[in-house]
Design an enzyme around this catalytic site. Structure first.
Site, PDB file in Angstrom:
ATOM      1  N   THR A 236       0.828  -1.197   0.000  1.00  0.00           N
ATOM      2  CA  THR A 236       0.000   0.000   0.000  1.00  0.00           C
ATOM      3  C   THR A 236       0.865   1.249   0.000  1.00  0.00           C
ATOM      4  O   THR A 236       1.776   1.382   0.809  1.00  0.00           O
ATOM      5  CB  THR A 236      -0.929   0.017   1.227  1.00  0.00           C
ATOM      6  OG1 THR A 236      -1.723  -1.165   1.218  1.00  0.00           O
ATOM      7  CG2 THR A 236      -1.842   1.241   1.210  1.00  0.00           C
ATOM      8  N   CYS A 324      23.619   3.554  10.202  1.00  0.00           N
ATOM      9  CA  CYS A 324      23.116   2.211   9.905  1.00  0.00           C
ATOM     10  C   CYS A 324      24.016   1.107  10.446  1.00  0.00           C
ATOM     11  O   CYS A 324      23.674  -0.069  10.388  1.00  0.00           O
ATOM     12  CB  CYS A 324      22.964   2.045   8.393  1.00  0.00           C
ATOM     13  SG  CYS A 324      21.754   3.198   7.703  1.00  0.00           S
TER      14      CYS A 324
END
Length: 389
Positions: A236, A324
């Site tokens: 979505t 990260c």
């Protein structure tokens, strides 16, 4: 005073971006894949945002795919090419200083039987074009080299790399997460086949990525599901995030030239003053073209974590490397790649400036940082050994 100098990790959402996003959390909430009016209203906003970004990048709207992050876009590009072109070859070329999203994806593909060549870089973090040419073989299907490095700011000669790839009919991907909104980015003009950006690096929302796929470039499926994004990326669509990213990119490029000049001058001022105030430091990649707001500084004979925590106590936010991989204790592969010894690599701090930073803030850092370094070195065995020598 609180000073945020970790803009390469993420940026504050621009107020105008937040304002543009808000209606799509409440007033306009339909699923853009739905056929009814609610869905079509959301779809219209999404496609207008896609067109805005396409115009900025100088590409077709149909060539853009929205994702949930730069990491997902990198994976989609690299794994997608590996799967689509597997019959042609299994060789990938990248650099030794890529972001973990690229580096670890390549390492994972090695376990699946792909061969990966990791190009070395010089002391400024630049790849050698002759080494790149020599690494190409008949089985080479992909070259992936980042536009600008997230830790040291080095800007690679992307157009030259793209030219080499195009001449050999090899797919070329670049991770442009750090350069989007800061540098000129026209993938068609630059000869790029696949390009990754991420909204939260230029004052847009987190959780919003984009992949440019040049028309005719084949990608194998990485995620399976519904038919969103022309069946290229199921899931979505995040309409508020998409609207926010488009708004943020439009604002960034509108003031790009003057902001880059301001940040370059502020960074240079910071580095020049720091070199006067603190001995035994190295400004990494100073001899290369760099992102305007990125300054990687190695403080010899110290641990970066102790510097970071001491600065944090003073309200100053910095980084010891990529956000990260900040939970890892190993020395940065980027710093090792440019030839910094392990013991010094651990003492490196990244200062990344952004549009909300001022000279007053930099002066505050310049006042607080030198005594911190002096105090930490007084209790450092490595510094003691150096002084005694």
């Amino acid at each position: 005073m609180k000073v945020y100098l970790d803009n390469n990790a993420t940026t504050k959402v621009d107020e105008k971006v937040l304002e543009a996003m808000l209606p799509y959390f409440g007033e306009v909430y339909g699923n853009p894949s739905s056929m009814h009016g609610f869905g079509q209203e959301s779809n219209k906003a999404m496609e207008e945002a896609r067109k805005t970004i396409a115009d900025i990048l100088g590409v077709e709207a149909s060539e853009l795919v929205f994702t949930a992050s730069g990491t997902e876009s990198d994976n989609m590009a690299i794994r997608g090419v590996a799967r689509a072109y597997k019959r042609r070859g299994n060789h990938i070329i990248t650099s030794c200083i890529e972001h973990p999203a690229v580096r670890n994806t390549c390492k994972d593909l090695e376990k699946e039987g792909y061969e990966v060549t990791y190009l070395s870089v010089d002391e400024n973090g630049l790849v050698d074009l002759e080494e790149l040419k020599a690494a190409i073989k008949r089985e080479t299907i992909l070259i992936t080299v980042m536009h600008a490095n997230n830790e040291i700011g080095t800007i690679q000669p992307i157009e030259e790399i793209a030219k080499i790839a195009n001449e050999k009919k090899i797919v070329f991907h670049t991770d442009a997460v750090q350069s989007a909104g800061k540098l000129k980015l026209k993938p068609k003009e630059m000869g790029i086949d696949l390009l990754t950006i991420s909204g939260h690096k230029f004052y847009g929302p987190k959780g919003m990525g984009l992949l440019y796929i040049k028309q005719g470039t084949r990608l194998g499926k990485v995620i399976t599901g519904g038919g969103q994004e022309r069946k290229r990326r199921p899931g979505t669509s995040d309409v508020p995030g998409i609207v926010g990213m488009a708004t943020a990119l439009k604002a960034a490029v509108a003031h790009q030239e003057e902001e880059c000049k301001r940040l370059s001058e502020l960074r240079d001022y910071f580095e020049e003053e720091l070199l006067k105030k603190v001995p035994e430091i190295v400004i990494n990649a100073k001899g290369a073209p760099r992102l305007p707001g990125t300054s990687s500084v190695t403080f010899k004979y110290l641990e970066g974590e102790s510097i970071l925590l001491s600065l944090n106590y003073k309200g100053i936010a910095v980084s010891s490397g990529s956000a990260c991989s900040s939970d890892e204790l190993q020395a940065s592969h980027v710093l090792l790649g440019i030839g910094i010894p392990v013991e010094f690599a651990h003492g490196t701090i990244r200062f990344s400036l952004g549009k909300y930073n001022t000279k007053e803030e930099i002066d505050y850092v310049l006042a607080e940082l030198p005594p911190i370094i002096e105090r930490l070195r007084m209790i450092s065995p490595l510094w003691g050994e150096f002084v005694n020598k």
